[in-house]
Design a protein around this motif. Structure first.
Motif, PDB file in Angstrom:
ATOM      1  N   ILE A  38       4.524 -15.632  -1.419  1.00 40.79           N
ATOM      2  CA  ILE A  38       3.620 -15.031  -2.404  1.00 40.79           C
ATOM      3  C   ILE A  38       3.254 -13.610  -1.970  1.00 40.79           C
ATOM      4  O   ILE A  38       3.218 -12.688  -2.789  1.00 40.79           O
ATOM      5  CB  ILE A  38       2.367 -15.907  -2.593  1.00 40.79           C
ATOM      6  N   GLY A  39       3.003 -13.430  -0.682  1.00 39.45           N
ATOM      7  CA  GLY A  39       2.699 -12.100  -0.161  1.00 39.45           C
ATOM      8  C   GLY A  39       3.859 -11.143  -0.344  1.00 39.45           C
ATOM      9  O   GLY A  39       3.672  -9.986  -0.751  1.00 39.45           O
ATOM     10  N   ILE A  40       5.067 -11.606  -0.058  1.00 39.48           N
ATOM     11  CA  ILE A  40       6.252 -10.762  -0.248  1.00 39.48           C
ATOM     12  C   ILE A  40       6.429 -10.433  -1.722  1.00 39.48           C
ATOM     13  O   ILE A  40       6.791  -9.309  -2.079  1.00 39.48           O
ATOM     14  CB  ILE A  40       7.497 -11.455   0.341  1.00 39.48           C
ATOM     15  N   PHE A  41       6.159 -11.388  -2.597  1.00 40.35           N
ATOM     16  CA  PHE A  41       6.247 -11.151  -4.039  1.00 40.35           C
ATOM     17  C   PHE A  41       5.263 -10.065  -4.480  1.00 40.35           C
ATOM     18  O   PHE A  41       5.630  -9.150  -5.221  1.00 40.35           O
ATOM     19  CB  PHE A  41       5.982 -12.456  -4.795  1.00 40.35           C
ATOM     20  N   PHE A  42       4.005 -10.143  -4.011  1.00 37.72           N
ATOM     21  CA  PHE A  42       3.011  -9.117  -4.348  1.00 37.72           C
ATOM     22  C   PHE A  42       3.458  -7.739  -3.858  1.00 37.72           C
ATOM     23  O   PHE A  42       3.318  -6.735  -4.561  1.00 37.72           O
ATOM     24  CB  PHE A  42       1.649  -9.456  -3.762  1.00 37.72           C
ATOM     25  N   MET A  43       3.992  -7.697  -2.635  1.00 41.96           N
ATOM     26  CA  MET A  43       4.448  -6.431  -2.091  1.00 41.96           C
ATOM     27  C   MET A  43       5.611  -5.877  -2.906  1.00 41.96           C
ATOM     28  O   MET A  43       5.662  -4.684  -3.220  1.00 41.96           O
ATOM     29  CB  MET A  43       4.850  -6.612  -0.622  1.00 41.96           C
ATOM     30  N   PHE A  44       6.545  -6.728  -3.275  1.00 42.33           N
ATOM     31  CA  PHE A  44       7.724  -6.324  -4.036  1.00 42.33           C
ATOM     32  C   PHE A  44       7.335  -5.789  -5.413  1.00 42.33           C
ATOM     33  O   PHE A  44       7.804  -4.725  -5.842  1.00 42.33           O
ATOM     34  CB  PHE A  44       8.674  -7.515  -4.163  1.00 42.33           C
ATOM     35  N   ILE A  45       6.453  -6.508  -6.094  1.00 40.13           N
ATOM     36  CA  ILE A  45       6.020  -6.088  -7.425  1.00 40.13           C
ATOM     37  C   ILE A  45       5.267  -4.761  -7.356  1.00 40.13           C
ATOM     38  O   ILE A  45       5.460  -3.881  -8.202  1.00 40.13           O
ATOM     39  CB  ILE A  45       5.146  -7.183  -8.076  1.00 40.13           C
ATOM     40  N   SER A  46       4.411  -4.595  -6.343  1.00 40.24           N
ATOM     41  CA  SER A  46       3.652  -3.343  -6.253  1.00 40.24           C
ATOM     42  C   SER A  46       4.561  -2.165  -5.935  1.00 40.24           C
ATOM     43  O   SER A  46       4.348  -1.061  -6.447  1.00 40.24           O
ATOM     44  CB  SER A  46       2.542  -3.463  -5.220  1.00 40.24           C
ATOM     45  N   VAL A  47       5.595  -2.374  -5.120  1.00 41.37           N
ATOM     46  CA  VAL A  47       6.534  -1.286  -4.819  1.00 41.37           C
ATOM     47  C   VAL A  47       7.335  -0.936  -6.061  1.00 41.37           C
ATOM     48  O   VAL A  47       7.584   0.241  -6.345  1.00 41.37           O
ATOM     49  CB  VAL A  47       7.444  -1.668  -3.631  1.00 41.37           C
ATOM     50  N   LEU A  48       7.757  -1.940  -6.834  1.00 41.97           N
ATOM     51  CA  LEU A  48       8.488  -1.657  -8.068  1.00 41.97           C
ATOM     52  C   LEU A  48       7.627  -0.912  -9.086  1.00 41.97           C
ATOM     53  O   LEU A  48       8.120  -0.041  -9.810  1.00 41.97           O
ATOM     54  CB  LEU A  48       8.998  -2.951  -8.696  1.00 41.97           C
ATOM     55  N   LEU A  69      -3.881  -1.846  -3.354  1.00 39.28           N
ATOM     56  CA  LEU A  69      -4.635  -3.052  -3.005  1.00 39.28           C
ATOM     57  C   LEU A  69      -3.765  -4.298  -3.112  1.00 39.28           C
ATOM     58  O   LEU A  69      -3.867  -5.198  -2.274  1.00 39.28           O
ATOM     59  CB  LEU A  69      -5.864  -3.181  -3.909  1.00 39.28           C
ATOM     60  N   TRP A  70      -2.924  -4.370  -4.142  1.00 40.05           N
ATOM     61  CA  TRP A  70      -2.014  -5.514  -4.254  1.00 40.05           C
ATOM     62  C   TRP A  70      -1.038  -5.548  -3.087  1.00 40.05           C
ATOM     63  O   TRP A  70      -0.704  -6.611  -2.560  1.00 40.05           O
ATOM     64  CB  TRP A  70      -1.251  -5.480  -5.573  1.00 40.05           C
ATOM     65  N   PHE A  71      -0.552  -4.366  -2.681  1.00 41.51           N
ATOM     66  CA  PHE A  71       0.354  -4.298  -1.535  1.00 41.51           C
ATOM     67  C   PHE A  71      -0.346  -4.765  -0.267  1.00 41.51           C
ATOM     68  O   PHE A  71       0.215  -5.528   0.519  1.00 41.51           O
ATOM     69  CB  PHE A  71       0.884  -2.871  -1.359  1.00 41.51           C
ATOM     70  N   MET A  72      -1.593  -4.325  -0.073  1.00 41.36           N
ATOM     71  CA  MET A  72      -2.349  -4.735   1.114  1.00 41.36           C
ATOM     72  C   MET A  72      -2.633  -6.237   1.095  1.00 41.36           C
ATOM     73  O   MET A  72      -2.594  -6.892   2.141  1.00 41.36           O
ATOM     74  CB  MET A  72      -3.652  -3.943   1.216  1.00 41.36           C
ATOM     75  N   LEU A  73      -2.925  -6.789  -0.077  1.00 45.57           N
ATOM     76  CA  LEU A  73      -3.123  -8.232  -0.185  1.00 45.57           C
ATOM     77  C   LEU A  73      -1.849  -8.969   0.196  1.00 45.57           C
ATOM     78  O   LEU A  73      -1.888  -9.965   0.923  1.00 45.57           O
ATOM     79  CB  LEU A  73      -3.558  -8.606  -1.607  1.00 45.57           C
ATOM     80  N   GLY A  74      -0.723  -8.499  -0.289  1.00 38.50           N
ATOM     81  CA  GLY A  74       0.555  -9.110   0.069  1.00 38.50           C
ATOM     82  C   GLY A  74       0.818  -9.033   1.555  1.00 38.50           C
ATOM     83  O   GLY A  74       1.278  -9.998   2.178  1.00 38.50           O
ATOM     84  N   LEU A  75       0.526  -7.886   2.154  1.00 36.33           N
ATOM     85  CA  LEU A  75       0.708  -7.724   3.594  1.00 36.33           C
ATOM     86  C   LEU A  75      -0.194  -8.679   4.367  1.00 36.33           C
ATOM     87  O   LEU A  75       0.228  -9.292   5.351  1.00 36.33           O
ATOM     88  CB  LEU A  75       0.409  -6.272   3.963  1.00 36.33           C
ATOM     89  N   PHE A  76      -1.441  -8.821   3.908  1.00 36.82           N
ATOM     90  CA  PHE A  76      -2.362  -9.750   4.561  1.00 36.82           C
ATOM     91  C   PHE A  76      -1.850 -11.185   4.453  1.00 36.82           C
ATOM     92  O   PHE A  76      -1.915 -11.949   5.420  1.00 36.82           O
ATOM     93  CB  PHE A  76      -3.750  -9.641   3.920  1.00 36.82           C
ATOM     94  N   LEU A  77      -1.329 -11.561   3.286  1.00 33.48           N
ATOM     95  CA  LEU A  77      -0.828 -12.927   3.117  1.00 33.48           C
ATOM     96  C   LEU A  77       0.376 -13.191   4.009  1.00 33.48           C
ATOM     97  O   LEU A  77       0.541 -14.304   4.516  1.00 33.48           O
ATOM     98  CB  LEU A  77      -0.467 -13.185   1.659  1.00 33.48           C
ATOM     99  N   VAL A  78       1.197 -12.179   4.224  1.00 34.39           N
ATOM    100  CA  VAL A  78       2.372 -12.363   5.084  1.00 34.39           C
ATOM    101  C   VAL A  78       1.949 -12.620   6.525  1.00 34.39           C
ATOM    102  O   VAL A  78       2.491 -13.493   7.204  1.00 34.39           O
ATOM    103  CB  VAL A  78       3.308 -11.140   4.984  1.00 34.39           C
ATOM    104  N   PHE A  79       0.947 -11.876   6.998  1.00 32.45           N
ATOM    105  CA  PHE A  79       0.548 -11.988   8.406  1.00 32.45           C
ATOM    106  C   PHE A  79      -0.647 -12.890   8.656  1.00 32.45           C
ATOM    107  O   PHE A  79      -1.029 -13.101   9.805  1.00 32.45           O
ATOM    108  CB  PHE A  79       0.246 -10.600   8.973  1.00 32.45           C
ATOM    109  N   SER A  80      -1.246 -13.458   7.621  1.00 28.06           N
ATOM    110  CA  SER A  80      -2.484 -14.211   7.804  1.00 28.06           C
ATOM    111  C   SER A  80      -2.293 -15.501   8.601  1.00 28.06           C
ATOM    112  O   SER A  80      -3.167 -15.870   9.373  1.00 28.06           O
ATOM    113  CB  SER A  80      -3.115 -14.528   6.454  1.00 28.06           C
ATOM    114  N   GLN A  81      -1.188 -16.181   8.428  1.00 25.08           N
ATOM    115  CA  GLN A  81      -1.005 -17.441   9.140  1.00 25.08           C
ATOM    116  C   GLN A  81      -0.990 -17.215  10.647  1.00 25.08           C
ATOM    117  O   GLN A  81      -1.635 -17.942  11.398  1.00 25.08           O
ATOM    118  CB  GLN A  81       0.287 -18.115   8.703  1.00 25.08           C
TER     119      GLN A  81
END
Length: 61
Positions: free
Chosen positions: A5-15, A27-39
């Motif tokens: 989901i984090g990678i998806f948010f990052m991908f969509i925001s970059v597009l 902010l969407w990109f940062m949320l995606g980045l946080f989701l990728v590294f949060s675990q």
């Protein structure tokens, strides 16, 4: 699953950057980045907390 989901948010925001930069895209990109590294972050915090409790228990005995 959270990482995807984090990678998806990052991908969509970059597009969407092709249509111009907005703060919400950042902010969407940062949320995606946080989701990728949060675990990893949360598992490290929980491990450190667990080790602190073990050390306190051992010192009281």
């Amino acid at each position: 699953m959270i990482k995807f989901i984090g990678i998806f948010f990052m991908f969509i925001s970059v597009l969407a950057l092709q249509h111009g930069f907005t703060i919400s895209l950042a902010l969407w990109f940062m949320l995606g980045l946080f989701l990728v590294f949060s675990q990893g972050i949360f598992s490290h915090i929980m491990f450190a907390q667990r080790e602190k409790v073990k050390a306190q228990y051992r010192s009281k005995r």
